[in-house]
Write an enzyme that holds these catalytic residues in place. Structure first.
Site, mmCIF file in Angstrom:
data_model
loop_
_atom_site.group_PDB
_atom_site.id
_atom_site.type_symbol
_atom_site.label_atom_id
_atom_site.label_comp_id
_atom_site.label_asym_id
_atom_site.label_seq_id
_atom_site.Cartn_x
_atom_site.Cartn_y
_atom_site.Cartn_z
ATOM 1 C CB SER A 182 -15.208 -30.893 18.097
ATOM 2 O OG SER A 182 -15.300 -32.169 18.684
ATOM 3 C CG HIS A 210 -13.624 -27.755 15.499
ATOM 4 N ND1 HIS A 210 -14.816 -27.423 14.888
ATOM 5 C CD2 HIS A 210 -13.643 -29.095 15.652
ATOM 6 C CE1 HIS A 210 -15.526 -28.521 14.693
ATOM 7 N NE2 HIS A 210 -14.839 -29.557 15.146
ATOM 8 C CE LYS A 241 -14.108 -30.423 11.844
ATOM 9 N NZ LYS A 241 -15.324 -31.195 11.704
HETATM 10 N N1 PMP Z 1 -10.657 -33.862 14.447
HETATM 11 C C1 PMP Z 1 -11.579 -33.146 15.110
HETATM 12 C C2 PMP Z 1 -11.207 -32.514 16.414
HETATM 13 C C3 PMP Z 1 -12.871 -32.988 14.567
HETATM 14 O O1 PMP Z 1 -13.801 -32.277 15.221
HETATM 15 C C4 PMP Z 1 -13.164 -33.586 13.335
HETATM 16 C C5 PMP Z 1 -14.528 -33.426 12.659
HETATM 17 N N2 PMP Z 1 -15.610 -33.790 13.370
HETATM 18 C C6 PMP Z 1 -12.190 -34.316 12.703
HETATM 19 C C7 PMP Z 1 -10.941 -34.431 13.266
HETATM 20 C C8 PMP Z 1 -12.460 -34.993 11.400
HETATM 21 O O2 PMP Z 1 -12.394 -34.113 10.322
HETATM 22 P P1 PMP Z 1 -13.055 -34.502 8.946
HETATM 23 O O3 PMP Z 1 -14.501 -34.169 9.049
HETATM 24 O O4 PMP Z 1 -12.313 -33.687 7.952
HETATM 25 O O5 PMP Z 1 -12.847 -35.957 8.757
#
Ligand code: PMP
Length: 393
Positions: A182, A210, A241
């Site tokens: 990310s 992502h 997302k």
């Molecule tokens: N896994 C990854 C790789 C992420 O980048 C994120 C979000 N920052 C999440 C999980 C968490 O997702 P959510 O915002 O739906 O809790």
């Protein structure tokens, strides 16, 4: 301040000195390429709204219709009285969309990682984890009580080395990788990682937060991107997302998903996602299945922006996806860069330690299908001006 809490003020002052204090900006309008942020109308380049669905008319209508029919709250955890027909329908549609046997919709991507790991491994087991895996994976691993053995980032050969070295001392093993990382926007070598795991007899999990709605045919995700259907044991994803709503998904082999339904604590002990959110997610799946137009536009915007940023002289790191880091080095410079961008009408946040390693602070630009050519041209213009002003390019 109470004596026993004085240490907090010292910690906060230290974060501030290091340029690491998070500055929460307040959003005053719906998500979109232009938003009101701290009272100012700015060009938004830092939300995860990859496909422009967060304020899409079809999703809004679906949410409103669901509220009219179902009300606002679930009033129960999924396993007691919180599984509505909407949840069941969404899980079926997500499984079809992703080409997996079964899927489970949970409250968030973060929650999905807390839910799925502990049912698969415990104290007698070992997890092989990419060194740059997301915080929610790391926390999920810790909750399981399994031994965590990191391997070098994106390095399947190193993963094989640590598996061979450690697996004999444990009952079973699980290899976990982010799909798209990310903060850097690079893609895990999933086919190589899968081959290693299959050879060594360990279970496999990928976090496609992502990649969902971004990679693969029409946004079907990283497994589709690599043509690995039916191979990985479990995929985690988010609907917060590209899907524009909120929630997490745990998808994969039916045996695994059924077992997670029995065991996962966030599923058993925290209330279901609301009907409105669930219905909006269903509308997002409809849109993705109808056309690849939004995914195609996302990629053409991302390719254009990244190439032009590189032409201006910026270092965009190892990005292979619409996540475009602008590498700056020290955290105070990244914060100053973000503030100056904002003064010029562009909203993109600085990211520093502990989200990324010390000395690797950056601005993380998030490209969306909703950005117009004019928006991207304006963003490049502002980045060019600020980059020269601060001596970065
Ligand atoms: N896994 C990854 C790789 C992420 O980048 C994120 C979000 N920052 C999440 C999980 C968490 O997702 P959510 O915002 O739906 O809790």
């Amino acid at each position: 301040m109470a004596e026993q809490l004085a240490w907090i003020a010292e910690e906060v002052a230290s974060l501030e000195r290091q340029g690491l204090l998070i500055n929460l900006r307040t959003i005053g309008s719906a998500v979109g390429p232009w938003m009101v942020v701290d009272g100012q109308r700015v060009l938004n380049m830092c939300t995860n709204d990859y496909l422009g669905l967060a304020n899409h008319a079809a999703l809004r209508q679906a949410a409103q219709a669901a509220i009219a029919e179902w009300g606002v709250g679930p009033a129960a955890v999924r396993s007691i009285a919180g599984t509505t027909a909407l949840h069941v329908q969404l899980e079926k549609r997500l499984a079809q969309f992703k080409g997996v046997e079964d899927a489970l919709y949970v409250q968030s991507g973060f929650c999905a990682n807390q839910a799925v790991i502990a049912p698969l491994v415990g104290k007698e087991d070992v997890i092989f984890s990419d060194r740059l895996n997301h915080a929610s994976i790391i926390d999920g691993c810790r909750l399981s009580g399994a031994k965590i053995v990191p391997y070098a980032h994106g390095d399947a050969a190193d993963a094989e080395r640590v598996i061979q070295e450690n697996l004999p001392n444990f009952r079973r093993g699980l290899l976990i990788s982010d799909g798209v990382f990310s903060m850097d926007g690079d893609i895990a070598p999933l086919a190589d990682l899968y081959a290693v795991a299959a050879r060594q007899g360990v279970m496999t999990m990928v976090d496609d937060a992502h990649g969902e709605g971004v990679l693969g045919r029409g946004g079907r995700g990283i497994v589709d991107h690599f043509g690995l259907h039916g191979r990985l044991d479990v995929e985690v994803g988010t609907l917060s997302k590209a899907f524009g709503v909120v929630g997490g998904v745990i998808a994969g082999k039916k045996t695994v998903i059924d077992f997670v339904r029995q065991k996962a604590r966030p599923f058993l002990f925290s209330s279901a996602v609301t009907p409105a959110d669930t219905a909006a997610c269903l509308a997002a799946v409809d849109l993705l299945e109808q056309s690849t137009e939004l995914v195609d536009r996302l990629w053409s915007n991302a390719r254009f922006f990244k190439a032009e940023m590189q032409r201006l002289g910026f270092d965009t790191g190892r990005s292979q996806t619409p996540i475009t880091p602008v590498m700056l080095g020290e955290a105070p410079l990244a914060q100053q860069f973000s503030r100056t961008l904002f003064a010029h009408g562009l909203f993109a946040m600085a990211i520093g330690f502990p989200t990324v390693a010390r000395g690797q602070a950056r601005i993380r630009v998030m490209i969306s299908a909703s950005h117009s050519q004019a928006d991207l041209a304006q963003a490049l213009d502002i980045f060019g001006t600020v980059g020269k002003q601060l001596g970065v390019i």
